[in-house]
Design a protein around this motif. Structure first.
Motif: not given
Length: 152
Positions: A113, A111, A6, A152, A9
């Motif tokens: 994850g 994105g 993450t 995450v 991002i």
């Protein structure tokens, strides 16, 4: 890999320019089994009212790949390219794209994850511009093997 996916991002990846050639379109069309003559010869394309040979819709994948190094951006993130798999792709067109076009490709990670203990993912958004005008976008999912250590 002990990386929090993450944290990527919002990261902008290096943009680059691509010149689309009739030869590249024809080779791609042949590779995917496309026999429509508009993808192989300018005359049938012009007879259909097109200015040159158009690209098949999935041709954009060839533009997204940085021609210098296919998975360069994966290594720039510090990930092992051997653990990354191209998972899914969607294309959205605003304009036809033809041989002779010069297209700027801009990519951003939108994105990320973890799916489970051994599989993570990255989402990228790609913009395709011709002379500064947005002509297409795509979204891509990259699967990342995490060897049980992603978080995450």
């Amino acid at each position: 890999m002990d990386v929090d996916l993450t944290t990527f991002i919002g990261r902008e990846l290096e943009a680059f320019d691509r010149h689309i050639t009739r030869d590249a379109i024809g080779r791609f069309a042949s590779a995917i089994g496309e026999t429509n003559p508009i993808y192989h010869d300018v005359e049938p394309a012009r007879a259909m009212g097109m200015r040159d040979v158009p690209i098949p819709p999935t041709f954009l994948i060839t533009l997204e790949v940085d021609h210098r190094d296919t998975l360069r951006f994966i290594r720039e993130l510090g990930l092992d390219a051997a653990t990354v798999l191209h998972g899914e792709q969607a294309f959205y067109f605003r304009s036809a794209i033809y041989a002779g076009d010069r297209v700027r490709v801009q990519r951003r990670i939108t994105g990320a994850g973890v799916k489970n203990k051994t599989l993570g993912y990255l989402l990228t958004s790609n913009l395709f511009l011709r002379e500064g005008e947005l002509i297409a976008t795509s979204e891509c999912t990259w699967l990342v093997g995490t060897e049980g250590r992603a978080h995450v």
